[in-house]
Design an enzyme around this catalytic site. Structure first.
Site, PDB file in Angstrom:
ATOM      1  N   TRP A 147      -2.678  -2.714  -1.751  1.00  0.00           N
ATOM      2  CA  TRP A 147      -2.373  -4.135  -1.880  1.00  0.00           C
ATOM      3  C   TRP A 147      -3.336  -4.817  -0.911  1.00  0.00           C
ATOM      4  O   TRP A 147      -3.233  -4.648   0.304  1.00  0.00           O
ATOM      5  CB  TRP A 147      -0.920  -4.415  -1.498  1.00  0.00           C
TER       6      TRP A 147
ATOM      7  N   ARG B 290       4.001  -0.219  -4.897  1.00  0.00           N
ATOM      8  CA  ARG B 290       3.749  -0.759  -3.561  1.00  0.00           C
ATOM      9  C   ARG B 290       2.452  -1.561  -3.493  1.00  0.00           C
ATOM     10  O   ARG B 290       2.190  -2.239  -2.491  1.00  0.00           O
ATOM     11  CB  ARG B 290       3.692   0.373  -2.531  1.00  0.00           C
TER      12      ARG B 290
ATOM     13  N   ASN C 281      -2.115   1.625   5.786  1.00  0.00           N
ATOM     14  CA  ASN C 281      -1.238   0.557   5.305  1.00  0.00           C
ATOM     15  C   ASN C 281      -0.951  -0.362   6.483  1.00  0.00           C
ATOM     16  O   ASN C 281      -0.554   0.123   7.545  1.00  0.00           O
ATOM     17  CB  ASN C 281       0.073   1.183   4.786  1.00  0.00           C
ATOM     18  N   GLY C 282      -1.166  -1.675   6.318  1.00  0.00           N
ATOM     19  CA  GLY C 282      -0.944  -2.602   7.437  1.00  0.00           C
ATOM     20  C   GLY C 282      -2.221  -3.373   7.711  1.00  0.00           C
ATOM     21  O   GLY C 282      -3.116  -3.436   6.851  1.00  0.00           O
TER      22      GLY C 282
ATOM     23  N   CYS D  86       0.832  -1.191   0.000  1.00  0.00           N
ATOM     24  CA  CYS D  86       0.000   0.000   0.000  1.00  0.00           C
ATOM     25  C   CYS D  86       0.873   1.250   0.000  1.00  0.00           C
ATOM     26  O   CYS D  86       1.821   1.362   0.768  1.00  0.00           O
ATOM     27  CB  CYS D  86      -0.960   0.081   1.187  1.00  0.00           C
TER      28      CYS D  86
ATOM     29  N   GLU E  57       8.319 -14.829 -10.382  1.00  0.00           N
ATOM     30  CA  GLU E  57       7.779 -13.526 -10.025  1.00  0.00           C
ATOM     31  C   GLU E  57       7.342 -12.708 -11.251  1.00  0.00           C
ATOM     32  O   GLU E  57       6.261 -12.140 -11.253  1.00  0.00           O
ATOM     33  CB  GLU E  57       8.894 -12.784  -9.274  1.00  0.00           C
TER      34      GLU E  57
ATOM     35  N   HIS F  83      17.926 -36.517  -5.331  1.00  0.00           N
ATOM     36  CA  HIS F  83      17.152 -36.964  -4.161  1.00  0.00           C
ATOM     37  C   HIS F  83      15.667 -36.657  -4.333  1.00  0.00           C
ATOM     38  O   HIS F  83      14.936 -36.598  -3.339  1.00  0.00           O
ATOM     39  CB  HIS F  83      17.715 -36.314  -2.898  1.00  0.00           C
TER      40      HIS F  83
ATOM     41  N   GLU G 243      17.609 -17.758  -6.654  1.00  0.00           N
ATOM     42  CA  GLU G 243      17.226 -16.422  -7.130  1.00  0.00           C
ATOM     43  C   GLU G 243      16.693 -16.482  -8.567  1.00  0.00           C
ATOM     44  O   GLU G 243      15.706 -15.826  -8.899  1.00  0.00           O
ATOM     45  CB  GLU G 243      18.448 -15.494  -7.022  1.00  0.00           C
TER      46      GLU G 243
ATOM     47  N   LYS H 200      13.026 -15.177  -9.514  1.00  0.00           N
ATOM     48  CA  LYS H 200      12.819 -14.082 -10.473  1.00  0.00           C
ATOM     49  C   LYS H 200      11.904 -14.523 -11.610  1.00  0.00           C
ATOM     50  O   LYS H 200      11.021 -13.788 -12.029  1.00  0.00           O
ATOM     51  CB  LYS H 200      14.180 -13.641 -10.989  1.00  0.00           C
TER      52      LYS H 200
ATOM     53  N   LYS I 286       6.099  -4.225  -3.633  1.00  0.00           N
ATOM     54  CA  LYS I 286       7.532  -4.014  -3.457  1.00  0.00           C
ATOM     55  C   LYS I 286       7.951  -4.163  -1.998  1.00  0.00           C
ATOM     56  O   LYS I 286       8.996  -4.708  -1.693  1.00  0.00           O
ATOM     57  CB  LYS I 286       7.885  -2.620  -3.969  1.00  0.00           C
TER      58      LYS I 286
HETATM   59  O1  M6R Z   1      12.662  -5.074   1.061  1.00  0.00           O
HETATM   60  P1  M6R Z   1      13.224  -6.466   1.235  1.00  0.00           P
HETATM   61  O2  M6R Z   1      14.568  -6.615   0.608  1.00  0.00           O
HETATM   62  O3  M6R Z   1      13.220  -6.918   2.657  1.00  0.00           O
HETATM   63  O4  M6R Z   1      12.225  -7.392   0.438  1.00  0.00           O
HETATM   64  C1  M6R Z   1      12.289  -8.783   0.590  1.00  0.00           C
HETATM   65  C2  M6R Z   1      11.490  -9.501  -0.483  1.00  0.00           C
HETATM   66  O5  M6R Z   1      10.140  -9.139  -0.424  1.00  0.00           O
HETATM   67  C3  M6R Z   1      12.004  -9.162  -1.891  1.00  0.00           C
HETATM   68  O6  M6R Z   1      13.365  -9.458  -2.012  1.00  0.00           O
HETATM   69  C4  M6R Z   1      11.251  -9.972  -2.953  1.00  0.00           C
HETATM   70  O7  M6R Z   1      11.546 -11.316  -2.837  1.00  0.00           O
HETATM   71  C5  M6R Z   1      11.606  -9.410  -4.323  1.00  0.00           C
HETATM   72  N1  M6R Z   1      10.458  -8.775  -4.901  1.00  0.00           N
HETATM   73  C6  M6R Z   1      12.110 -10.431  -5.272  1.00  0.00           C
HETATM   74  O8  M6R Z   1      12.443  -9.861  -6.501  1.00  0.00           O
END
Ligand code: M6R
Length: 614
Positions: free
Chosen positions: A75, A27, A101-102, A2, A494, A510, A487, A491, A609
């Site tokens: 969000w 956000r 927000n929250g 948010c 995502e 395994h 990662e 990615k 984000k």
């Molecule tokens: O702000 P942060 O680095 O703590 O965020 C952690 C994760 O939410 C963030 O790395 C998320 O996995 C990314 N969007 C991945 O690209």
């Protein structure tokens, strides 16, 4: 999660708020809304499900002249992404507007008395009741700032709340409850801003004040008064932030993600500047408050983070072990706090969070603070909450990152951890001169090596066109490349919504090997290091089961040509720093596949984000 923006001053508030919402859309983009005071001091409210463009089409030139107001991009947590659930929310008389927000955990209990009074709620959100409660307080003669404070005191959970009331147009009250949701106040000339994060304020001002949990800001165009939890007036400093507003716009790039991928040579340059020194070769990390004696006394390090930041922490573990000879473990911050971790004042806790506001990471840091652990945080956002909890901050120096997918902040955090490992290693007397020389030279070469890696883009785009139709991928790596396999999978999931699994290559036989057939390609990171031959065996195992393989290999390595289906060759780099280049090529691959599939790269569905809910 948010985005919140508010403005009070002399300029057209509607446009300022809509522009701010655009900058905050990353956000959350389930809905957007705006509340302004029109010329008659009546509230004008517009809300629309979906992205900000929907809100703008709905408004269609009807924005009233106004000099103050608030906006929100959502969000969703409670209630679907609909117009009715969009913020701002109003009290039944339409005189108080609130954005939030929250999560308000006890919102049902708070709603009950109103329902018993026969009042109806128009949304399913946990937020709307805040407007009802604030309006009740004002009805009883309580001042707006005090009313907001009284109401947030009744809430359970963590939240950022911003409220306005028709009785006093031009006044905005913001409150921060617990760790969820930062609030930053921007100071202009005869005007003030409030936002959930810095990016929305950058075009207007770099002079800002951050609210701490429990604090309230009473904002008017010419002044801001701050209160602590007990209602006492607080003196809070105005800080000047270094971020460049131009960095937060897309420029000639089609997506923020692509722009941010291409900014990584600069991120690396900024990250090594002043830290990696020659003659003699050594690494100095700025502003660490620990003496050499304290550093020698650390007996263990625990690294925590979430998502990409946790993958950076996994790379950091290698650096801390290798250079500082500290036993190091990594934990997902959300798991760590519920595990009864064994901590003591000799355990160094290192958290990684680009936003510095991730609630799981903050909660884990609180746990470490209670145990008296010294703490260092790796963060990208000046003044974020993690930087206030930790004893020291090592900045990622990546500048604003707008795409939801982390790219340049990963590179910034891995370099920060590399520098930290070397710095602590030197203080602990664990680092020899040759290692120091090699690592410093390797790091100083990184900006150029990343630049060269980016030249792979056309080749990656060509692969993306061929692989974009697959629905499942496997990513394999060993050692330092294992976190990059995780990662790569994260990615891809995502940004392109393809199912992908990341595994330590040794684990493949395994279980995951059962998945392999011609419909599941494998991305294998097989760089020239001490585990390269083992990776080669894993690749052969995949090939033997008709799996397609994209191999990521070192500069002049031809040993997998003819075995892997496709080979991506990275430029020469110091092996310890190879995850930086692997990360870049993985980012390109995910990006290009997502573009091929027509996905919404910068704002993938369901994500946000900054994750400020558990
Ligand atoms: O702000 P942060 O680095 O703590 O965020 C952690 C994760 O939410 C963030 O790395 C998320 O996995 C990314 N969007 C991945 O690209």
């Amino acid at each position: 999660m948010c985005g919140i923006i508010g403005y009070t001053g002399q300029r057209p508030a509607g446009q300022i708020i809509l522009d701010g919402l655009r900058r905050l859309e990353y956000r959350g983009y389930d809905s957007a809304g705006i509340a302004l005071f029109d010329a008659n001091h009546e509230l004008y409210v517009a809300r629309a499900a979906g992205k900000i463009d929907n809100l703008i089409s709905k408004i269609e030139g009807s924005l009233p002249p106004a000099v103050s107001g608030i906006g929100h991009t959502r969000w969703a947590t409670h209630g679907a992404a609909t117009d009715l659930n969009a913020h701002p929310h109003l009290d039944p008389a339409g005189r108080v507007a609130v954005v939030h927000n929250g999560i308000i955990e006890n919102f049902e209990a708070l709603r009950r008395p109103f329902v018993e009074r026969g009042l109806a709620f128009s949304s399913d959100t946990d937020t709307e009741v805040l407007a009802f409660l604030i309006a009740d307080e004002i009805q009883a003669g309580v001042d707006l700032a005090r009313a907001v404070q009284n109401v947030v005191a009744q809430t359970q959970g963590a939240a950022a709340v911003v409220a306005i009331c028709c009785d006093e147009p031009g006044r905005i009250v913001a409150a921060r409850v617990g760790n969820a949701g930062g609030i930053v106040i921007g100071h202009g000339d005869g005007e003030r801003f409030v936002a959930s994060d810095l990016a929305a304020l950058l075009p207007h001002t770099r002079r800002v004040t951050f609210l701490e949990p429990g604090e309230v800001a009473d904002i008017r165009p010419d002044e801001v008064t701050y209160y602590d939890t007990a209602g006492h007036v607080l003196a809070k400093p105005v800080e000047t932030q270094p971020w460049d507003p131009v960095a937060a716009v897309k420029g000639r790039y089609k997506h923020f993600m692509l722009k941010e991928i291409h900014e990584q040579p600069d991120t690396a340059l900024d990250s090594v500047r002043g830290r990696y020194l020659t003659a003699p070769h050594r690494v100095e990390v700025e502003d660490l408050p620990f003496t050499a004696e304290q550093v020698r006394d650390f007996n263990r390090v625990v690294l925590i983070g979430m998502g990409t930041s946790m993958h950076a922490a996994m790379v950091g573990r290698h650096y801390l072990e290798r250079y500082a000879r500290l036993p190091a473990e990594v934990d997902n911050a959300a798991e760590f706090r519920y595990r009864s971790p064994v901590l003591d004042p000799r355990t160094l806790v290192i958290s990684v969070a680009q936003s510095g506001e991730t609630i799981d990471t903050l909660a884990a840091m609180d746990e470490a603070r209670r145990a008296g652990c010294p703490q260092i945080t790796i963060c990208n956002t000046p003044g974020a909450q993690t930087t206030r909890i930790a004893d020291a901050t090592v900045y990622m120096r990546a500048g604003p990152e707008i795409a939801v997918a982390s790219t340049k902040t990963l590179v910034g955090s891995m370099i920060a951890l590399h520098a930290l490992g070397l710095h602590l290693g030197r203080l602990r007397g664990a680092l020899d001169a040759e290692t120091s020389r090699r690592q410093v030279e390797g790091a100083l070469h990184l900006p150029a090596a990343i630049g060269e890696t980016l030249l792979l883009e056309p080749r990656v785009a060509e692969l993306a066109a061929r692989y974009a139709a697959y629905e499942d991928f496997l990513f394999l790596g060993r050692g330092l490349s294992y976190p990059m396999a995780l990662e790569g999978a994260l990615k891809l999931k995502e940004v392109s919504y393809i199912h992908a699994e990341g595994y330590a290559a040794g684990e493949m036989k395994h279980g995951p090997i059962a998945l392999i057939d011609e419909r599941m390609p494998t991305v294998a990171i097989a760089l020239r290091d001490e585990v390269r031959d083992k990776m080669r065996s894993n690749i052969e195992q995949v090939k033997a089961r008709r799996g397609r393989v994209i191999a990521i290999v070192s500069a002049d390595d031809v040993s997998l040509d003819g075995i892997a289906d496709d080979v991506l060759r990275l430029p020469e780099v110091e092996p310890d720093l190879s995850p930086v280049l692997t990360a870049v090529v993985m980012q390109l691959l995910s990006y290009e596949i997502a573009v091929e599939r027509g996905a919404d790269v910068d704002q993938p569905r369901n994500l946000a984000k900054t994750v400020t809910v558990e």
